[in-house]
Design a protein around this motif. Structure first.
Motif, mmCIF file in Angstrom:
data_model
loop_
_atom_site.group_PDB
_atom_site.id
_atom_site.type_symbol
_atom_site.label_atom_id
_atom_site.label_comp_id
_atom_site.label_asym_id
_atom_site.label_seq_id
_atom_site.Cartn_x
_atom_site.Cartn_y
_atom_site.Cartn_z
ATOM 1 N N PRO A 6 0.909 -1.204 0.005
ATOM 2 C CA PRO A 6 -0.070 -0.084 -0.036
ATOM 3 C C PRO A 6 0.839 1.235 0.045
ATOM 4 O O PRO A 6 1.687 1.459 0.833
ATOM 5 N N ASN A 7 0.573 2.272 -0.744
ATOM 6 C CA ASN A 7 1.022 3.584 -1.014
ATOM 7 C C ASN A 7 2.431 3.211 -1.430
ATOM 8 O O ASN A 7 3.449 4.373 -1.061
ATOM 9 N N ASN A 8 3.211 2.079 -1.665
ATOM 10 C CA ASN A 8 4.596 1.977 -1.933
ATOM 11 C C ASN A 8 5.405 2.093 -0.814
ATOM 12 O O ASN A 8 6.340 2.893 -0.937
ATOM 13 N N TRP A 9 5.017 1.844 0.256
ATOM 14 C CA TRP A 9 5.735 2.312 1.340
ATOM 15 C C TRP A 9 6.631 1.158 1.960
ATOM 16 O O TRP A 9 7.654 1.487 2.403
ATOM 17 N N HIS A 10 6.460 -0.155 1.733
ATOM 18 C CA HIS A 10 7.502 -1.089 2.218
ATOM 19 C C HIS A 10 8.713 -1.148 1.253
ATOM 20 O O HIS A 10 8.522 -0.911 0.074
ATOM 21 N N TRP A 11 9.795 -1.654 1.758
ATOM 22 C CA TRP A 11 11.050 -1.707 1.164
ATOM 23 C C TRP A 11 10.904 -2.826 -0.002
ATOM 24 O O TRP A 11 10.496 -3.881 0.393
ATOM 25 N N ILE A 12 11.238 -2.461 -1.297
ATOM 26 C CA ILE A 12 11.183 -3.467 -2.336
ATOM 27 C C ILE A 12 12.596 -3.313 -3.132
ATOM 28 O O ILE A 12 12.843 -2.345 -3.530
ATOM 29 N N ASP A 13 13.280 -4.326 -3.312
ATOM 30 C CA ASP A 13 14.498 -4.314 -4.283
ATOM 31 C C ASP A 13 14.647 -5.247 -5.481
ATOM 32 O O ASP A 13 13.827 -6.492 -5.126
ATOM 33 N N LYS A 14 14.965 -5.146 -6.261
ATOM 34 C CA LYS A 14 15.319 -5.962 -7.463
ATOM 35 C C LYS A 14 16.700 -5.964 -7.668
ATOM 36 O O LYS A 14 17.465 -4.950 -8.280
ATOM 37 N N ASN A 15 17.308 -7.184 -7.849
ATOM 38 C CA ASN A 15 18.711 -7.426 -8.241
ATOM 39 C C ASN A 15 18.862 -7.023 -9.834
ATOM 40 O O ASN A 15 18.219 -7.884 -10.634
ATOM 41 N N CYS A 16 19.589 -6.276 -10.020
ATOM 42 C CA CYS A 16 19.728 -5.738 -11.628
ATOM 43 C C CYS A 16 21.254 -6.221 -12.175
ATOM 44 O O CYS A 16 21.555 -5.733 -13.344
ATOM 45 N N LEU A 17 21.865 -6.903 -11.326
ATOM 46 C CA LEU A 17 23.532 -7.292 -11.905
ATOM 47 C C LEU A 17 23.149 -8.025 -13.127
ATOM 48 O O LEU A 17 23.997 -7.675 -14.073
ATOM 49 N N PRO A 18 22.481 -9.049 -13.451
ATOM 50 C CA PRO A 18 22.397 -9.719 -14.611
ATOM 51 C C PRO A 18 22.092 -8.665 -15.770
ATOM 52 O O PRO A 18 22.705 -8.829 -16.699
ATOM 53 N N TRP A 19 21.362 -7.650 -15.697
ATOM 54 C CA TRP A 19 20.809 -6.697 -16.529
ATOM 55 C C TRP A 19 22.066 -5.766 -16.720
ATOM 56 O O TRP A 19 22.165 -5.383 -17.830
ATOM 57 N N SER A 20 22.818 -5.476 -15.809
ATOM 58 C CA SER A 20 24.096 -4.657 -15.749
ATOM 59 C C SER A 20 24.996 -5.407 -16.516
ATOM 60 O O SER A 20 25.596 -4.565 -17.431
ATOM 61 N N LYS A 21 25.193 -6.488 -16.628
ATOM 62 C CA LYS A 21 26.272 -7.177 -17.502
ATOM 63 C C LYS A 21 25.768 -6.998 -18.904
ATOM 64 O O LYS A 21 26.621 -6.681 -19.779
#
Length: 151
Positions: A6-21
């Motif tokens: 709700p309301n984008n309140w909680h911490w969410i993360d996405k691993n983007c290391l494969p995309w970075s490569k």
């Protein structure tokens, strides 16, 4: 990606290391500097290690990355008739989200006497491409860590 947040309140993360490569392969490989004397080309992205995440907390999207980047460089002396490729490397031991453009340290090793020329000519081209990374990362992944506010 379905997220109950709700309301984008909680911490969410996405691993983007494969995309970075993949990003560095597409955007850094074949980076070239050429003048009347030299031609330098980044021929390979040898290593991309570390952490790279796009994160959302309290409605704010940001990226956090701390990576080590290694690139192979091919160079040739255009004034010599037997101009053969001289291989070297450019290493960026800390590519970090919160450093300014002029704070990055590039370690250059060359089998010839080209270190100063690579630093003077190829590194500025490389640096300008690397400075686009953060915005490109956010543009590509921000939507994955937030949901629409009407949900």
């Amino acid at each position: 990606m379905v997220v109950h947040n709700p309301n984008n309140w909680h911490w969410i993360d996405k691993n983007c290391l494969p995309w970075s490569k993949d990003y560095f392969q597409a955007n850094i490989k074949d980076t070239t500097f050429e003048n009347e004397q030299y031609k330098f080309i980044i021929t390979e992205v040898d290593s991309v290690t570390g952490d790279c995440d796009v994160t959302q907390r309290k409605g704010k999207v940001l990226c956090i990355y701390d990576m080590r980047l290694e690139f192979s460089v091919s160079s040739s002396d255009k004034k010599k008739t037997d101009a053969s490729a001289i291989l070297g490397t450019i290493t960026l031991p800390e590519f970090v989200h919160d450093e300014e453009e002029d704070e990055y340290v590039f370690e250059i090793k060359s089998s010839g006497d080209h270190v100063s020329e690579i630093r003077k000519s190829l590194v500025p081209v490389l640096r300008s491409k690397l400075m686009r990374f953060q915005q490109d990362l956010l543009d590509a992944h921000a939507k994955d860590v937030q949901h629409a506010s009407d949900q």
